[in-house]
Motif scaffolding. Structure first.
Motif, PDB file in Angstrom:
ATOM      1  N   GLU A  36      44.538  43.644  40.854  1.00 25.52           N
ATOM      2  CA  GLU A  36      43.333  43.904  42.195  1.00 25.52           C
ATOM      3  C   GLU A  36      43.161  44.328  42.745  1.00 25.52           C
ATOM      4  O   GLU A  36      42.155  45.299  43.855  1.00 25.52           O
ATOM      5  CB  GLU A  36      42.854  41.709  41.921  1.00 25.52           C
ATOM      6  CG  GLU A  36      41.487  41.685  43.312  1.00 25.52           C
ATOM      7  CD  GLU A  36      41.495  40.163  43.115  1.00 25.52           C
ATOM      8  OE1 GLU A  36      41.059  39.695  44.101  1.00 25.52           O
ATOM      9  OE2 GLU A  36      41.849  39.434  42.173  1.00 25.52           O
ATOM     10  N   LYS A  37      44.715  45.248  43.613  1.00 27.67           N
ATOM     11  CA  LYS A  37      44.682  45.628  44.802  1.00 27.67           C
ATOM     12  C   LYS A  37      44.131  47.235  44.172  1.00 27.67           C
ATOM     13  O   LYS A  37      43.597  47.814  44.875  1.00 27.67           O
ATOM     14  CB  LYS A  37      45.916  45.599  45.023  1.00 27.67           C
ATOM     15  CG  LYS A  37      46.737  44.222  45.971  1.00 27.67           C
ATOM     16  CD  LYS A  37      48.145  44.876  45.956  1.00 27.67           C
ATOM     17  CE  LYS A  37      48.484  43.151  46.705  1.00 27.67           C
ATOM     18  NZ  LYS A  37      49.693  42.997  47.288  1.00 27.67           N
ATOM     19  N   TYR A  38      44.888  47.758  43.280  1.00 25.75           N
ATOM     20  CA  TYR A  38      44.219  48.932  42.491  1.00 25.75           C
ATOM     21  C   TYR A  38      42.539  49.088  42.430  1.00 25.75           C
ATOM     22  O   TYR A  38      41.728  49.965  42.699  1.00 25.75           O
ATOM     23  CB  TYR A  38      45.449  49.611  41.221  1.00 25.75           C
ATOM     24  CG  TYR A  38      46.154  49.254  40.882  1.00 25.75           C
ATOM     25  CD1 TYR A  38      46.295  50.204  41.754  1.00 25.75           C
ATOM     26  CD2 TYR A  38      47.231  48.700  40.798  1.00 25.75           C
ATOM     27  CE1 TYR A  38      47.444  51.419  41.473  1.00 25.75           C
ATOM     28  CE2 TYR A  38      48.252  49.191  40.649  1.00 25.75           C
ATOM     29  CZ  TYR A  38      49.158  50.313  41.153  1.00 25.75           C
ATOM     30  OH  TYR A  38      50.128  50.834  40.193  1.00 25.75           O
ATOM     31  N   ALA A  39      42.068  47.764  41.953  1.00 30.28           N
ATOM     32  CA  ALA A  39      40.652  47.858  42.064  1.00 30.28           C
ATOM     33  C   ALA A  39      39.925  48.273  42.638  1.00 30.28           C
ATOM     34  O   ALA A  39      38.875  49.043  43.394  1.00 30.28           O
ATOM     35  CB  ALA A  39      40.889  46.868  40.756  1.00 30.28           C
ATOM     36  N   ASP A  40      40.314  47.196  44.469  1.00 28.32           N
ATOM     37  CA  ASP A  40      39.835  47.061  45.598  1.00 28.32           C
ATOM     38  C   ASP A  40      39.946  48.434  46.387  1.00 28.32           C
ATOM     39  O   ASP A  40      39.107  48.975  46.883  1.00 28.32           O
ATOM     40  CB  ASP A  40      40.776  45.937  46.222  1.00 28.32           C
ATOM     41  CG  ASP A  40      40.079  44.820  46.037  1.00 28.32           C
ATOM     42  OD1 ASP A  40      39.305  45.091  45.711  1.00 28.32           O
ATOM     43  OD2 ASP A  40      40.476  44.011  46.622  1.00 28.32           O
ATOM     44  N   ARG A  41      41.134  48.849  46.053  1.00 21.55           N
ATOM     45  CA  ARG A  41      41.508  50.520  46.446  1.00 21.55           C
ATOM     46  C   ARG A  41      39.980  51.261  45.803  1.00 21.55           C
ATOM     47  O   ARG A  41      39.493  52.563  46.501  1.00 21.55           O
ATOM     48  CB  ARG A  41      43.046  51.082  45.658  1.00 21.55           C
ATOM     49  CG  ARG A  41      43.322  52.636  47.398  1.00 21.55           C
ATOM     50  CD  ARG A  41      44.456  52.229  47.396  1.00 21.55           C
ATOM     51  NE  ARG A  41      45.373  52.762  46.172  1.00 21.55           N
ATOM     52  CZ  ARG A  41      46.112  52.483  45.756  1.00 21.55           C
ATOM     53  NH1 ARG A  41      46.579  50.810  46.591  1.00 21.55           N
ATOM     54  NH2 ARG A  41      46.734  51.920  44.930  1.00 21.55           N
ATOM     55  N   TRP A  42      40.212  51.550  44.695  1.00 22.63           N
ATOM     56  CA  TRP A  42      39.053  52.535  43.800  1.00 22.63           C
ATOM     57  C   TRP A  42      37.752  51.983  44.755  1.00 22.63           C
ATOM     58  O   TRP A  42      36.978  53.018  45.093  1.00 22.63           O
ATOM     59  CB  TRP A  42      39.029  52.411  42.414  1.00 22.63           C
ATOM     60  CG  TRP A  42      40.333  52.594  41.727  1.00 22.63           C
ATOM     61  CD1 TRP A  42      42.125  53.507  42.556  1.00 22.63           C
ATOM     62  CD2 TRP A  42      40.924  52.096  40.340  1.00 22.63           C
ATOM     63  NE1 TRP A  42      42.893  53.216  41.515  1.00 22.63           N
ATOM     64  CE2 TRP A  42      42.323  52.170  40.907  1.00 22.63           C
ATOM     65  CE3 TRP A  42      40.520  51.873  39.014  1.00 22.63           C
ATOM     66  CZ2 TRP A  42      42.833  52.203  39.621  1.00 22.63           C
ATOM     67  CZ3 TRP A  42      40.977  51.190  38.503  1.00 22.63           C
ATOM     68  CH2 TRP A  42      42.625  51.976  37.981  1.00 22.63           C
ATOM     69  N   LEU A  43      36.970  50.915  44.808  1.00 24.83           N
ATOM     70  CA  LEU A  43      36.158  50.200  45.102  1.00 24.83           C
ATOM     71  C   LEU A  43      35.673  50.543  47.356  1.00 24.83           C
ATOM     72  O   LEU A  43      35.180  51.740  46.803  1.00 24.83           O
ATOM     73  CB  LEU A  43      35.802  48.955  45.352  1.00 24.83           C
ATOM     74  CG  LEU A  43      35.690  48.619  43.663  1.00 24.83           C
ATOM     75  CD1 LEU A  43      35.726  47.001  43.441  1.00 24.83           C
ATOM     76  CD2 LEU A  43      35.056  48.865  42.772  1.00 24.83           C
TER      77      LEU A  43
END
Length: 293
Positions: free
Chosen positions: A207-214
């Motif tokens: 989720e941390k990776y995903a949030d950064r991409w978003l």
């Protein structure tokens, strides 16, 4: 009303786009143009409720440093059983509050849990409407994470303190936060489709990776391309590898899939040994990262 020409920082623009709230963007432009916050409602033809929600969004996004009461965490008070008994017997508002929480959670609260609820009211100073939104938000968050059980009071307490530290202590602030989180979860769902994760929720590191991409605002087609290359080069989904690919594209100035393809064509046309934006040394560094990871 001032109509000054503006330059908006990329990171601010990404925050506004991610927020996906027209009133918030309009208020941001109004304030950045040097206009009086006190006249915003009148000049932008916003109701008090709309203006409060937009203001809350800007504060929580870090785009407006308006004066606001700041929560200063200290040593948490230790409520006794007598404190709880007194509140249950004499405080009708507290009776209504814990009765509503018990109804929503579907069970009776024990004494330790009632002490937590007392802290929401007396220490954090949250209104009963905000506490109700808080509890409902924590329940809905569990559902989105495929957790069928209701959250514990300790989990709700942890979120309550996170809200307090962010200055979320009014209905407007809470509604603005929950609205942005709803948009965020929707976009996380779209990202999960891209990386073909089904039947489970994201882990905390994922989720941390995903949030950064978003937050970076990568378009869907770029995420798809990075995912396909990740699977091709590593045999499956590898979050660290895909993050490295996206980060390197961003540093090279590639914001779209077409720019990536154009950049690769440019590299292919260079003489052997020339330095390109996606050179062999860079690919080797990524392979080593995978081996060491």
């Amino acid at each position: 009303m001032n109509n000054a020409e503006l330059t908006i920082a990329q990171k601010d623009l990404q925050k506004l786009l991610a927020c996906a709230h027209g009133d918030t963007a309009l208020l941001y432009l109004y304030l950045r143009s040097g206009n009086d916050p006190e006249l915003a409602g009148k000049e932008l033809h916003m109701t008090e409720a709309r203006l409060s929600c937009a203001s809350a969004n800007l504060r929580q996004l870090g785009l407006w440093q308006a004066e606001k009461k700041t929560f200063c965490p200290g040593e948490r008070p230790q409520y006794s059983e007598d404190d709880v008994a007194s509140a249950m017997d004499q405080d009708r508002d507290f009776q209504t509050l814990y009765g509503e929480i018990q109804r929503v959670l579907g069970r009776t609260l024990n004494t330790d849990e009632l002490k937590i609820v007392l802290g929401f009211d007396r220490y954090l100073g949250l209104t009963h409407d905000v506490i109700s939104l808080l509890v409902g938000y924590c329940i809905e968050r569990n559902r989105r994470r495929s957790i069928t059980r209701n959250p514990s009071l300790r989990t709700i307490e942890k979120e309550a303190y996170a809200w307090a530290e962010q200055g979320i202590d009014t209905m407007e602030e809470a509604i603005a936060f929950i609205g942005r989180e709803s948009i965020r979860y929707s976009r996380l769902g779209q990202l999960m489709e891209v990386v073909q994760i089904r039947g489970r929720s994201l882990t905390t590191p994922e989720e941390k990776y995903a949030d950064r991409w978003l937050e970076a605002g990568y378009p869907k087609e770029l995420l798809k391309e990075a995912y396909q290359r990740t699977c091709l080069n590593t045999g499956g989904m590898n979050w660290k590898y895909m993050d490295t690919v996206l980060t390197r594209w961003q540093k090279a100035g590639f914001a779209t899939l077409q720019q990536v393809k154009d950049g690769e064509k440019k590299k292919a046309s260079m003489p052997k040994g020339a330095s390109g934006v996606l050179g062999d040394a860079e690919r080797e560094a990524m392979r080593k990262m995978m081996e060491e990871g």
